[in-house]
Design an enzyme around this catalytic site. Structure first.
Site, PDB file in Angstrom:
ATOM      1  N   HIS A 162      -1.357  -1.078  -4.269  1.00 20.96           N
ATOM      2  CA  HIS A 162      -2.615  -0.663  -3.643  1.00 20.96           C
ATOM      3  C   HIS A 162      -2.579   0.851  -3.412  1.00 20.96           C
ATOM      4  CE1 HIS A 162      -6.227  -1.364  -1.162  1.00 20.96           C
ATOM      5  NE2 HIS A 162      -5.715  -0.524  -0.278  1.00 20.96           N
ATOM      6  N   GLY A 186       1.045  -1.844   4.195  1.00 18.81           N
ATOM      7  CA  GLY A 186       1.738  -0.575   4.034  1.00 18.81           C
ATOM      8  C   GLY A 186       2.988  -0.488   4.865  1.00 18.81           C
ATOM      9  N   SER A 187       2.800  -0.183   6.166  1.00 11.39           N
ATOM     10  CA  SER A 187       3.964   0.106   7.012  1.00 11.39           C
ATOM     11  C   SER A 187       4.905  -1.093   7.161  1.00 11.39           C
ATOM     12  CB  SER A 187       3.508   0.626   8.376  1.00 11.39           C
ATOM     13  OG  SER A 187       2.433  -0.121   8.863  1.00 11.39           O
ATOM     14  N   SER A 228       0.843  -1.185   0.000  1.00 11.15           N
ATOM     15  CA  SER A 228       0.000   0.000   0.000  1.00 11.15           C
ATOM     16  C   SER A 228       0.886   1.245   0.000  1.00 11.15           C
ATOM     17  CB  SER A 228      -0.897   0.012   1.237  1.00 11.15           C
ATOM     18  OG  SER A 228      -1.476   1.290   1.361  1.00 11.15           O
ATOM     19  N   ASP A 278      -4.510   4.012  -1.844  1.00 15.01           N
ATOM     20  CA  ASP A 278      -5.542   4.426  -0.887  1.00 15.01           C
ATOM     21  C   ASP A 278      -5.984   5.846  -1.176  1.00 15.01           C
ATOM     22  OD1 ASP A 278      -5.987   2.229   0.910  1.00 15.01           O
ATOM     23  OD2 ASP A 278      -3.891   2.468   1.496  1.00 15.01           O
ATOM     24  N   HIS A 332      -8.376   1.891  -3.976  1.00 14.39           N
ATOM     25  CA  HIS A 332      -9.312   1.707  -2.857  1.00 14.39           C
ATOM     26  C   HIS A 332      -9.901   3.069  -2.507  1.00 14.39           C
ATOM     27  CE1 HIS A 332      -9.607   0.703   1.752  1.00 14.39           C
ATOM     28  NE2 HIS A 332     -10.773   0.941   1.210  1.00 14.39           N
ATOM     29  N   MET A 334     -11.732  -4.969   5.601  1.00 15.93           N
ATOM     30  CA  MET A 334     -10.864  -4.063   6.366  1.00 15.93           C
ATOM     31  C   MET A 334     -10.580  -4.686   7.724  1.00 15.93           C
ATOM     32  SD  MET A 334     -10.187  -1.648   4.325  1.00 15.93           S
ATOM     33  CE  MET A 334      -9.125  -0.777   5.490  1.00 15.93           C
ATOM     34  N   MET A 379      -8.361   8.814  -0.110  1.00 21.78           N
ATOM     35  CA  MET A 379      -9.155   9.305   1.028  1.00 21.78           C
ATOM     36  C   MET A 379      -9.596  10.734   0.775  1.00 21.78           C
ATOM     37  SD  MET A 379      -6.670   7.974   4.027  1.00 21.78           S
ATOM     38  CE  MET A 379      -6.206   6.249   4.150  1.00 21.78           C
ATOM     39  N   PHE A 411      -5.970   5.627   8.215  1.00 22.73           N
ATOM     40  CA  PHE A 411      -4.556   5.814   8.541  1.00 22.73           C
ATOM     41  C   PHE A 411      -3.788   4.498   8.426  1.00 22.73           C
ATOM     42  CE2 PHE A 411      -7.120   8.899  10.736  1.00 22.73           C
ATOM     43  CZ  PHE A 411      -6.474  10.093  10.437  1.00 22.73           C
ATOM     44  N   GLY A 412      -2.532   4.601   8.010  1.00 20.94           N
ATOM     45  CA  GLY A 412      -1.643   3.444   8.028  1.00 20.94           C
ATOM     46  C   GLY A 412      -1.105   3.233   9.438  1.00 20.94           C
ATOM     47  N   MET A 453     -11.900   5.396  -0.448  1.00 18.73           N
ATOM     48  CA  MET A 453     -12.535   5.690   0.843  1.00 18.73           C
ATOM     49  C   MET A 453     -13.125   7.075   0.685  1.00 18.73           C
ATOM     50  SD  MET A 453      -9.439   4.181   3.114  1.00 18.73           S
ATOM     51  CE  MET A 453      -8.364   4.125   1.690  1.00 18.73           C
ATOM     52  N   ASP A 500      -6.896  -5.768   4.654  1.00 14.81           N
ATOM     53  CA  ASP A 500      -6.237  -4.465   4.576  1.00 14.81           C
ATOM     54  C   ASP A 500      -6.208  -3.800   5.946  1.00 14.81           C
ATOM     55  OD1 ASP A 500      -5.182  -2.065   3.708  1.00 14.81           O
ATOM     56  OD2 ASP A 500      -6.960  -1.449   2.577  1.00 14.81           O
ATOM     57  N   GLY A 501      -4.992  -3.603   6.461  1.00 10.05           N
ATOM     58  CA  GLY A 501      -4.829  -2.882   7.720  1.00 10.05           C
ATOM     59  C   GLY A 501      -4.155  -3.733   8.785  1.00 10.05           C
TER      60      GLY A 501
HETATM   61  C1  DX5 Z   1      -6.145   2.073   5.723  1.00  9.20           C
HETATM   62  C2  DX5 Z   1      -5.724   1.768   4.301  1.00  9.20           C
HETATM   63  C3  DX5 Z   1      -4.682   0.709   4.225  1.00  9.20           C
HETATM   64  C4  DX5 Z   1      -3.383   1.127   4.875  1.00  9.20           C
HETATM   65  C5  DX5 Z   1      -2.693  -0.077   5.408  1.00  9.20           C
HETATM   66  O1  DX5 Z   1      -7.044   3.126   5.702  1.00  9.20           O
HETATM   67  O2  DX5 Z   1      -6.844   1.333   3.543  1.00  9.20           O
HETATM   68  O3  DX5 Z   1      -4.477   0.282   2.895  1.00  9.20           O
HETATM   69  O4  DX5 Z   1      -2.515   1.762   4.002  1.00  9.20           O
HETATM   70  O5  DX5 Z   1      -1.558   0.336   6.095  1.00  9.20           O
HETATM   71  P1  DX5 Z   1      -0.871  -0.569   7.200  1.00  9.20           P
HETATM   72  O6  DX5 Z   1      -0.417  -1.832   6.516  1.00  9.20           O
HETATM   73  O7  DX5 Z   1       0.251   0.267   7.683  1.00  9.20           O
HETATM   74  O8  DX5 Z   1      -1.910  -0.856   8.247  1.00  9.20           O
HETATM   75 ZN    ZN Z   2      -6.518   0.346   1.475  1.00 11.14          ZN
END
Ligand code: DX5
Ligand code: ZN
Length: 241
Positions: free
Chosen positions: A33, A197-198, A8, A35, A66, A137, A37, A143-144, A68, A175-176
């Site tokens: 991916h 992501g992280s 992500s 995101d 994705h 989710m 927002m 947020f990541g 949001m 995801d998350g």
């Molecule tokens: C959350 C996003 C995720 C996010 C995941 O709102 O939809 O895709 O980037 O990040 P991590 O892996 O750090 O939880």
């Molecule tokens: Zn996502």
């Protein structure tokens, strides 16, 4: 069906996004991916179609957008034009969902549907025949870097059971908070697509992290497949309830 590993971009360094996407290209990952927002559906703002359009020529990978967003209808064409391959919208949008899924399909995109942690998985059931991707989710979006919510695991099992019962082909994503441990638990429950992501971008060697995520999820799924007949056998013998 092989596992899909999708870094992500939200976990990337935005100051050098182009180089981060090149890192993903070289990592052996399957999807990118993205995101999106809008500061309304979720309390954060990320990036829009112009950024996706800038990244598109830098990668041949599958772009998963994705959304949001409270009003995805105004964003579907822009993201399709910008080079998305799949657009995911949230089931929480209620009666807007059916026309949105049709619109995404009519734009030649793969169709994704997303469900938030507090939302019942039963809400996605009417759409399962229309989608390519069901994204569960495992944190509240926005947020990541948040912690995985374990209460979402039964939703993955339910989605997996429905897919088998109805012989459908949609992918099941999570995801998350996906790391090397939580990803394995999701794989045991039936997930095949892992957004991270992280955990991935936080490693200096993204390729090694992608390989590790693939390895732990494949091993977890294989162990579950092997254990299933054994569990059934024990159940017959009255050893498990
Ligand atoms: C959350 C996003 C995720 C996010 C995941 O709102 O939809 O895709 O980037 O990040 P991590 O892996 O750090 O939880
Ligand atoms: Zn996502």
């Amino acid at each position: 069906m092989g596992m899909i590993i999708a870094p992500s971009v939200l976990g990337a360094n935005f100051g050098r996004l182009a180089r981060e996407v090149e890192r993903v290209n070289a990592s052996g990952a399957d999807w990118v991916h993205l995101d999106i927002m809008d500061g309304h559906f979720v309390p954060n703002i990320s990036f829009g179609p112009a950024v996706v359009q800038t990244l598109r020529p830098l990668s041949k990978l599958f772009f998963d957008a994705h959304l949001m967003c409270s009003k995805p209808e105004i964003l579907l064409e822009p993201f399709a034009r910008a080079g998305a391959n799949q657009i995911d919208i949230h089931v929480e949008l209620g009666e807007a969902v059916t026309p949105l899924l049709w619109k995404i399909k009519s734009l030649g995109q793969k169709v994704g549907l997303v469900v938030n942690p507090p939302t019942s998985i039963s809400l996605v059931q009417p759409y399962l025949e229309q989608i390519d991707f069901l994204l569960i989710m495992t944190v509240n979006p926005g947020f990541g870097g948040q912690s995985f919510i374990y209460e979402t695991l039964p939703k993955i099992q339910q989605a997996h059971a429905w897919r088998r019962e109805k012989s459908l082909g949609f992918k099941i994503g999570v995801d998350g908070g996906i790391d090397f441990k939580t990803s394995a638990e999701c794989a045991c429950a039936g997930a095949d697509t892992f957004i991270s992501g992280s955990t991935l971008f936080g490693r200096p060697n993204l390729g090694a992290a992608v390989r590790k995520l693939r390895k732990v999820t494949e091993a977890a799924a294989a162990a579950t497949r092997k254990a299933a007949p054994l569990r059934a056998e024990r159940a017959l013998e009255g050893q498990v309830p």
